[in-house]
Design an enzyme around this catalytic site. Sequence first.
Site, PDB file in Angstrom:
ATOM      1  N   HIS A  56       0.816  -1.222   0.000  1.00  0.00           N
ATOM      2  CA  HIS A  56       0.000   0.000   0.000  1.00  0.00           C
ATOM      3  C   HIS A  56       0.851   1.275   0.000  1.00  0.00           C
ATOM      4  CE1 HIS A  56      -3.035   2.959   0.999  1.00  0.00           C
ATOM      5  NE2 HIS A  56      -2.533   3.134   2.213  1.00  0.00           N
ATOM      6  N   GLU A  85       0.746   6.337  12.628  1.00  0.00           N
ATOM      7  CA  GLU A  85      -0.577   5.996  13.101  1.00  0.00           C
ATOM      8  C   GLU A  85      -0.699   4.526  13.474  1.00  0.00           C
ATOM      9  OE1 GLU A  85      -3.631   6.990  10.382  1.00  0.00           O
ATOM     10  OE2 GLU A  85      -5.207   6.546  11.822  1.00  0.00           O
ATOM     11  N   ASP A  86      -0.077   3.661  12.711  1.00  0.00           N
ATOM     12  CA  ASP A  86      -0.345   2.232  12.878  1.00  0.00           C
ATOM     13  C   ASP A  86       0.805   1.415  13.460  1.00  0.00           C
ATOM     14  OD1 ASP A  86      -2.774   2.757  11.739  1.00  0.00           O
ATOM     15  OD2 ASP A  86      -2.185   2.146   9.724  1.00  0.00           O
TER      16      ASP A  86
HETATM   17 MN    MN Z   1      -2.948   4.670   3.880  1.00  0.00          MN
END
Ligand code: MN
Length: 735
Positions: A56, A85-86
């Site tokens: 991605h 964020e992840d």
């Molecule tokens: Mn994304």
Amino acid sequence: MVKEKKEILRRYRGLLRAAVRSKSPQDKRRIRKAFDVALEAHKDMRRKSGEPYIYHPIAVARICAEEIGLDTTSIVCALLHDTVEDTYITLEDIVNLFGEKEASIIDGLTKISGVFDHATSAQAENFRKMLLTLSDDVRVILIKIADRLHNMRTLDHMRPDKQLKIASETLFMYAPLAHRLGLYNMKTELEDLSLKYKEAETYQEITSKLQKTQAVRTRFINKFSLPIKQALEAQGIQFEIKGRTKSIFSIWNKMVNKYVPFEDIYDVFAIRIIIDVPLEQEKSEAWKVYSIVTDFYQPNPDRLRDWISMPKANGYESLHTTVMSPTGKWVEVQIRSRRMDEIAEKGYAAHWKYKSGGETAESILDNWLAQIREVLESSDDDALTFIDDFKLNLFSEEIYVFTPNGDLKTLPKGATTLDFAFSIHTAIGSKCIGAKVNHKLVPLSHVLRSGDQVEILTSKKQSPKEDWLGYVATARARTKIKTSLKEEKKKVAAEGKDILRRKFNSLGIDFLSVNITTLSKHFKVDSALELYYRIAVGKIDLKKLKGYTIENGRLLFERQAESKTKETQEFISPVPGKKDALLIGDEEQQLDYSLAQCCNPIPGDDVFGFVTVSGGIKIHRDNCPNATQLMSNYAYRVIRARWASKELTQFEVQLRFTGIDDIGLVNSVTNIISADMHVNMKAISFESNDGIFLGMVKVLVHDTEHLSSLTEKLENINGVTMVERVRKEDIEGTR
Ligand code: MN
């Protein structure tokens, strides 16, 4: 596993090839570093499809490079866009590994998705507004669009309800945004992909019909272009002619909104003539082509658009004309240079290819980014398109700030930390001693800016102060402070009341309101509360009370008669303010509007505003038959509206009533309307059929209350069985 590693590397190399602007060893090192960091951080994650997650970010980075033409910094940030964020990666890590610039872009991207995750529809609206202000670096928005495009391309693996939600958001936020930025190809793809998930069946239907009718279109285009081709060749002009069909989405849009079947629009398309000419000859050559085209086909003078002399705000340049084909069909002809064509399709991204002497690729990108910023901020270029896309002008007086948890708050421009504190909770506002804005300590009066993250500091000992009223911009904070000050004052005033009671006792004055009023007047304060308060805080010293007499427990001042004249000031009756009847938008502004013909709203009706493409704001009733369609398809064009007052204007309403035919019935009806209610009647008609009559009357009323009282009276007439308000279509239907 080995196969997967190979595939990851293959995709990474694809990215490097696409990054035509990042060819220096230094650029390549930065991209490699970002790739390594992202690969490691996401190594245990997979996408819904089961593929390695890293696919991605690589794809998003590639879109940035290839389809938007962004620079190395953007590619680096795109690769890292989901890490903070992840994964375990922090913003500090990004600062240390890459730098401040990269960290601030990734921070922006994280903030956007923070809001996004707990987004309901209403917050989606906020999100869209925020995009416009959170664009310290426009790359944030561009990378976000790339991110969304890749997610749309790979939406198949999501749950159907998620597909629908994401597709809807894409349609009303990302596609207009891409359009606004001149990313025409991306806009079209986003729209088509959205439709694919929102209206799967229709999408398939249009797709297959388009395939079936392809041959017919090709034949038409060839025939139409032939004489133009020959003439252009004879002139020695280098060119290419393309037939451009409408996108699936725009065909669907037309079918739904203009109620036309596919068969009526499938052959609506534009012929595009792209000429290969040097920059300085673009304009004259384009007009030469125009002249050739119109030698063969009659142009519609109303449909000539010269966006070469006056490019559109998003940079679009082209010469458009609409001409009559031999089959009697209007055909749009677009004339443009190769450069204009690439820019029209790819946005300014294509500019760097056409750099002129002296300008470096970097400075061209910077110029482009600056221009995008300008486009985002400007509010007066082609105002209608702008409202249509974003209704920014309605929101330009607002700022968007964040709580420490990433929740978004909307405040008016000029709002301070104190306004923010009160917007969270009265208790927090009342105890506020300062704040940390973006981790920096600031005072209560600090004016906030869009994108600020605000953490309020409180103290138990704090209480609202008089001067706070000068620090706040919101009505809410002002009211809360005033209420609190009043409460505080009441407490103090209670003490003053006791002091006064004791004083009156000792002087032999009755503690009665008449005496308190007398004293208030003497000290020129306008209420007992104020009198008590001033006594308590020592502003009024009762020991200095002079020039009075006491008669039977009543307090009298010598100069009382004098002060009385002052009291009987002229009473000016209020002149009703001239207000517009409708308040529009979240800010309740008085904007120009017109009433929708389909539902004829009148004051008192629940209404909403709808920003039309060319007719300004139209007001519809909430229960208008078109409301659902407007709200679901164009949520972003719907704005709040409510009636400010009722009795200002008169509104036309049609009433239909049915009943048993009876002598004198017409008389009763007209009497009630004209005599009893003082209603202005504009038209009336009666029809009788086998003892049943049908009446139609057009009246002017002030509001719904007025209307329902009229309706009630009419219903009470002997013989009348039903009275109802008529919508416009119904009237037309009965004709
Ligand atoms: Mn994304």
